[in-house]
Design a protein around this motif. Structure first.
Motif, short mmCIF file in Angstrom:
data_model
loop_
_atom_site.label_atom_id
_atom_site.label_comp_id
_atom_site.label_asym_id
_atom_site.label_seq_id
_atom_site.Cartn_x
_atom_site.Cartn_y
_atom_site.Cartn_z
N GLU A 24 5.33 50.37 51.99
CA GLU A 24 4.77 49.70 53.17
C GLU A 24 5.68 49.83 54.38
O GLU A 24 5.23 49.77 55.52
N ASN A 25 6.99 50.04 54.14
CA ASN A 25 7.94 50.22 55.24
C ASN A 25 8.34 51.68 55.40
O ASN A 25 9.12 52.00 56.31
N GLY A 26 7.86 52.55 54.52
CA GLY A 26 8.17 53.97 54.60
C GLY A 26 9.61 54.31 54.28
O GLY A 26 10.14 55.30 54.77
N ILE A 27 10.25 53.46 53.45
CA ILE A 27 11.65 53.74 53.10
C ILE A 27 11.84 53.89 51.60
O ILE A 27 11.08 53.35 50.80
N ARG A 28 12.86 54.65 51.26
CA ARG A 28 13.25 54.86 49.86
C ARG A 28 14.76 55.04 49.85
O ARG A 28 15.32 55.75 50.67
N ASP A 45 32.23 46.29 44.43
CA ASP A 45 32.21 47.57 45.13
C ASP A 45 30.78 48.09 45.02
O ASP A 45 30.30 48.38 43.92
N VAL A 46 30.08 48.19 46.16
CA VAL A 46 28.66 48.53 46.15
C VAL A 46 28.36 49.70 47.08
O VAL A 46 29.13 49.98 48.01
N LYS A 47 27.23 50.36 46.84
CA LYS A 47 26.87 51.55 47.61
C LYS A 47 25.35 51.62 47.76
O LYS A 47 24.62 51.41 46.78
N ILE A 48 24.89 51.96 48.96
CA ILE A 48 23.47 52.16 49.24
C ILE A 48 23.32 53.49 49.96
O ILE A 48 24.06 53.77 50.92
N CYS A 49 22.38 54.33 49.50
CA CYS A 49 22.13 55.63 50.12
C CYS A 49 20.66 55.74 50.54
O CYS A 49 19.76 55.43 49.74
N ASP A 50 20.45 56.18 51.76
CA ASP A 50 19.10 56.33 52.31
C ASP A 50 18.51 57.67 51.86
O ASP A 50 19.12 58.71 52.03
N ILE A 51 17.31 57.61 51.29
CA ILE A 51 16.60 58.83 50.88
C ILE A 51 15.51 59.17 51.90
O ILE A 51 15.32 60.32 52.26
N ALA A 52 14.77 58.15 52.35
CA ALA A 52 13.68 58.37 53.31
C ALA A 52 13.52 57.16 54.21
O ALA A 52 13.69 56.02 53.77
N LYS A 56 20.14 56.55 58.13
CA LYS A 56 19.01 57.47 58.17
C LYS A 56 19.11 58.37 56.95
O LYS A 56 20.15 58.40 56.27
N PRO A 57 18.05 59.08 56.59
CA PRO A 57 18.05 59.87 55.35
C PRO A 57 19.29 60.75 55.22
O PRO A 57 19.72 61.40 56.17
N GLY A 58 19.91 60.68 54.04
CA GLY A 58 21.11 61.45 53.75
C GLY A 58 22.39 60.68 53.97
O GLY A 58 23.46 61.13 53.55
N GLN A 59 22.32 59.49 54.59
CA GLN A 59 23.53 58.70 54.84
C GLN A 59 23.69 57.60 53.79
O GLN A 59 22.72 57.09 53.25
#
Length: 198
Positions: free
Chosen positions: A73-77, A110-117, A159-162
């Motif tokens: 619904e938000n266009g994110i992954r 220690d946490v990590k989040i990566c943008d796919i889309a 943004k995607p890839g970050q």
């Protein structure tokens, strides 16, 4: 008498030869001999369910595991990952937590989040600790200064890839250890990781 015996013997011989030809040979239409019918047995095998893997986890994840989250619904992954938990934090100690914060020492995740889309912002606010008695500890919102480094950002756009990675600090009671580290954004699914026994 002799002629009768010879005639009977000849008839029996002819009958035996005819029976042998019928059993081995062709039918009256002249077709080739047909092979004997065969029986095929089919065995149905039901596959047993596979053991869950990290791509399809059941319940809380082990520390270090990664989960992909989609919000169509938000266009994110994106992927979210808890790499480790440390209690007490073993780096340079910030000022002790204040009484109202609910703990007497600092712990870190220690946490990590990566943008796919898609594009979105990350912060420390979705992270919390949950104890066996159902109580939880949220972040304090304190950043900078002497807080454990490197800090997970409080408000960074991806943004995607970050990716964004860093420590989230919690004021915890030193004599208790939480059971789970939880990532629960305002929208979308929550994910939790089992915290190993200390």
């Amino acid at each position: 008498m002799r002629t009768t015996k010879t005639a009977i013997a000849g008839s029996l011989l002819a009958l035996t030869a005819l029976t042998a030809l019928t059993a081995c040979g062709s039918d009256s239409s002249g077709d080739e001999a047909k092979p004997a019918p065969t029986v095929t047995v089919t065995k149905t095998v039901t596959a047993s369910p596979s053991t869950p893997t990290e791509a399809e986890p059941v319940g809380a994840l082990r520390m270090g595991a990664q989960r992909e989250i989609a919000e169509p619904e938000n266009g994110i992954r994106f992927t979210v990952q808890a790499l480790s938990y440390q209690q007490p934090y073993k780096g340079p100690q910030p000022e002790a937590p204040a009484d109202f914060q609910g703990g007497d020492t600092w712990a870190t995740a220690d946490v990590k989040i990566c943008d796919i889309a898609g594009k979105f912002s990350v912060s420390q606010f979705p992270w919390s600790l949950v104890y066996s008695d159902g109580t939880s500890i949220e972040i304090t919102g304190s950043t900078g200064g002497d807080m454990p480094k490197p800090e997970f950002p409080m408000d960074r756009s991806l943004k995607p890839g970050q990716c964004a990675r860093g420590l989230v600090a919690f004021p915890v009671p030193g004599d208790k250890r939480p059971e789970h580290l939880v990532y629960a954004p305002e929208q979308g699914e929550s994910v939790d990781w089992r915290i190993p026994k200390g």
